[in-house]
Design a protein around this motif. Structure first.
Motif, short mmCIF file in Angstrom:
data_model
loop_
_atom_site.label_atom_id
_atom_site.label_comp_id
_atom_site.label_asym_id
_atom_site.label_seq_id
_atom_site.Cartn_x
_atom_site.Cartn_y
_atom_site.Cartn_z
N ALA A 70 51.75 36.73 48.90
CA ALA A 70 52.71 35.48 48.88
C ALA A 70 52.33 34.35 48.14
O ALA A 70 53.11 33.26 47.65
CB ALA A 70 53.27 35.36 50.21
N ARG A 71 51.01 34.20 47.98
CA ARG A 71 50.41 32.93 47.48
C ARG A 71 49.90 33.05 45.82
O ARG A 71 49.33 32.27 45.32
CB ARG A 71 49.30 32.50 48.16
N ILE A 72 50.23 34.20 45.18
CA ILE A 72 50.00 34.39 43.82
C ILE A 72 50.77 33.55 43.07
O ILE A 72 52.11 33.51 43.19
CB ILE A 72 50.23 36.00 43.60
N VAL A 73 50.15 32.79 42.03
CA VAL A 73 50.70 31.93 40.97
C VAL A 73 50.77 32.44 39.74
O VAL A 73 51.59 32.06 38.82
CB VAL A 73 50.20 30.59 41.04
N ARG A 74 49.93 33.43 39.38
CA ARG A 74 49.91 33.87 38.11
C ARG A 74 49.52 35.48 38.26
O ARG A 74 48.56 35.92 38.84
CB ARG A 74 48.75 33.12 37.40
N VAL A 75 49.80 36.22 37.39
CA VAL A 75 49.80 37.60 37.22
C VAL A 75 49.57 38.09 35.72
O VAL A 75 50.40 37.74 34.83
CB VAL A 75 50.55 38.59 37.92
N THR A 76 48.56 38.77 35.58
CA THR A 76 48.55 39.68 34.08
C THR A 76 48.39 41.16 34.34
O THR A 76 47.61 41.51 34.92
CB THR A 76 47.06 39.20 33.39
N TYR A 77 49.10 41.54 33.39
CA TYR A 77 48.99 43.29 33.38
C TYR A 77 48.57 43.70 32.19
O TYR A 77 48.91 43.16 31.02
CB TYR A 77 50.36 43.89 33.62
N ILE A 78 47.38 44.53 32.01
CA ILE A 78 47.13 45.17 31.05
C ILE A 78 47.12 46.59 30.98
O ILE A 78 46.91 47.30 32.27
CB ILE A 78 45.45 44.70 31.03
N LEU A 79 47.60 47.24 29.96
CA LEU A 79 48.06 48.73 29.90
C LEU A 79 47.62 49.08 28.59
O LEU A 79 48.13 48.55 27.71
CB LEU A 79 49.60 49.01 30.04
N PRO A 80 46.98 50.37 28.71
CA PRO A 80 46.65 50.97 27.47
C PRO A 80 47.78 51.36 26.58
O PRO A 80 47.79 51.54 25.26
CB PRO A 80 45.80 52.10 27.66
N ASN A 81 48.98 51.72 27.22
CA ASN A 81 50.10 52.38 26.90
C ASN A 81 51.25 51.30 27.19
O ASN A 81 51.87 51.42 28.50
CB ASN A 81 50.35 53.68 27.02
N ARG A 82 51.91 50.52 26.32
CA ARG A 82 52.92 49.63 26.90
C ARG A 82 54.03 50.44 27.50
O ARG A 82 54.91 49.88 28.04
CB ARG A 82 53.10 48.56 25.52
N ASP A 83 54.26 51.74 26.89
CA ASP A 83 55.36 52.40 27.68
C ASP A 83 55.33 52.72 28.97
O ASP A 83 56.49 53.07 29.65
CB ASP A 83 55.60 53.86 26.66
N ASP A 84 54.08 52.73 29.62
CA ASP A 84 53.81 52.72 30.87
C ASP A 84 54.20 51.67 31.91
O ASP A 84 54.39 51.73 32.96
CB ASP A 84 52.46 53.09 31.22
N PRO A 101 55.49 35.28 40.30
CA PRO A 101 54.39 34.48 39.66
C PRO A 101 54.92 34.50 38.14
O PRO A 101 55.48 35.26 37.57
CB PRO A 101 53.54 35.14 40.07
N ALA A 102 54.27 33.31 37.56
CA ALA A 102 54.36 33.54 36.03
C ALA A 102 53.45 34.68 35.67
O ALA A 102 52.57 35.25 36.50
CB ALA A 102 53.38 32.22 35.45
N ALA A 103 53.72 35.47 34.61
CA ALA A 103 53.30 36.73 34.46
C ALA A 103 53.03 36.92 32.78
O ALA A 103 53.85 36.38 31.83
CB ALA A 103 54.16 37.77 35.01
N THR A 104 52.22 37.62 32.44
CA THR A 104 51.84 38.31 31.10
C THR A 104 51.52 39.66 31.19
O THR A 104 50.75 39.88 31.95
CB THR A 104 50.47 37.37 30.36
N VAL A 105 52.00 40.14 30.16
CA VAL A 105 51.65 41.80 29.99
C VAL A 105 51.02 41.74 28.36
O VAL A 105 51.57 41.39 27.63
CB VAL A 105 52.82 42.50 30.06
N PHE A 106 50.01 42.82 28.36
CA PHE A 106 49.69 43.09 27.02
C PHE A 106 48.92 44.52 27.01
O PHE A 106 48.59 44.95 28.02
CB PHE A 106 48.62 42.08 26.50
N GLU A 107 49.03 45.00 25.74
CA GLU A 107 48.46 46.31 25.82
C GLU A 107 46.99 46.20 25.31
O GLU A 107 46.63 45.81 24.26
CB GLU A 107 49.38 47.05 24.88
N ALA A 108 46.07 46.95 25.97
CA ALA A 108 44.80 46.96 25.55
C ALA A 108 44.13 48.35 26.19
O ALA A 108 44.49 48.81 27.34
CB ALA A 108 44.04 45.74 25.88
#
Length: 125
Positions: A70-84, A101-108
């Motif tokens: 409940a205290r998370i303010v920022r999340v970053t998601y990293i996926l090798p396949n953005r379709d996932d 939370p504020a969020a970012t997603v990137f493929e790597a």
């Protein structure tokens, strides 16, 4: 508040030289966390199940740090396949739907081809 290092017990923390989480001041910085289940030493083939396990692992680290999901303010998601990413949405809604939370997603690429998602968060104490 002094700096506190939190370990999950993963062999990679020792080998590479990092912590699962670091408490510094009023913040907890949780390293990129994969869907590896440390209790069974396994990882699911399903990306949504991996995402859920990521948050189980993150919740444990945050609890040890004196914080919570409940205290998370920022999340970053990293996926090798953005379709996932879209198949993970119901899991993300379950864990963060009220937190938003504020969020970012990137493929790597991730370090192991079995890993389909990695999640990093920053939370407040």
């Amino acid at each position: 508040m002094s700096r506190k290092l939190i370990s999950s017990g993963s062999e990679f923390e020792r080998k590479i030289g990092y912590s699962r989480a670091v408490v510094d001041g009023d913040y907890v910085f949780v390293s990129g966390t994969t869907g590896f289940n440390y209790a069974t030493n396994s990882i699911s083939d399903d990306v949504a199940e991996q995402a859920d396990q990521c948050f189980v692992n993150i919740a444990q680290a945050l609890e040890e740090a004196g914080s919570s999901i409940a205290r998370i303010v920022r999340v970053t998601y990293i996926l090798p396949n953005r379709d996932d990413f879209q198949p993970c949405w119901p899991v993300l809604q379950k864990w963060l739907g009220e937190v938003r939370p504020a969020a970012t997603v990137f493929e790597a690429r991730l370090l192991d081809d079995a890993m389909k998602i990695e999640v990093q968060v920053t939370a407040r104490i």
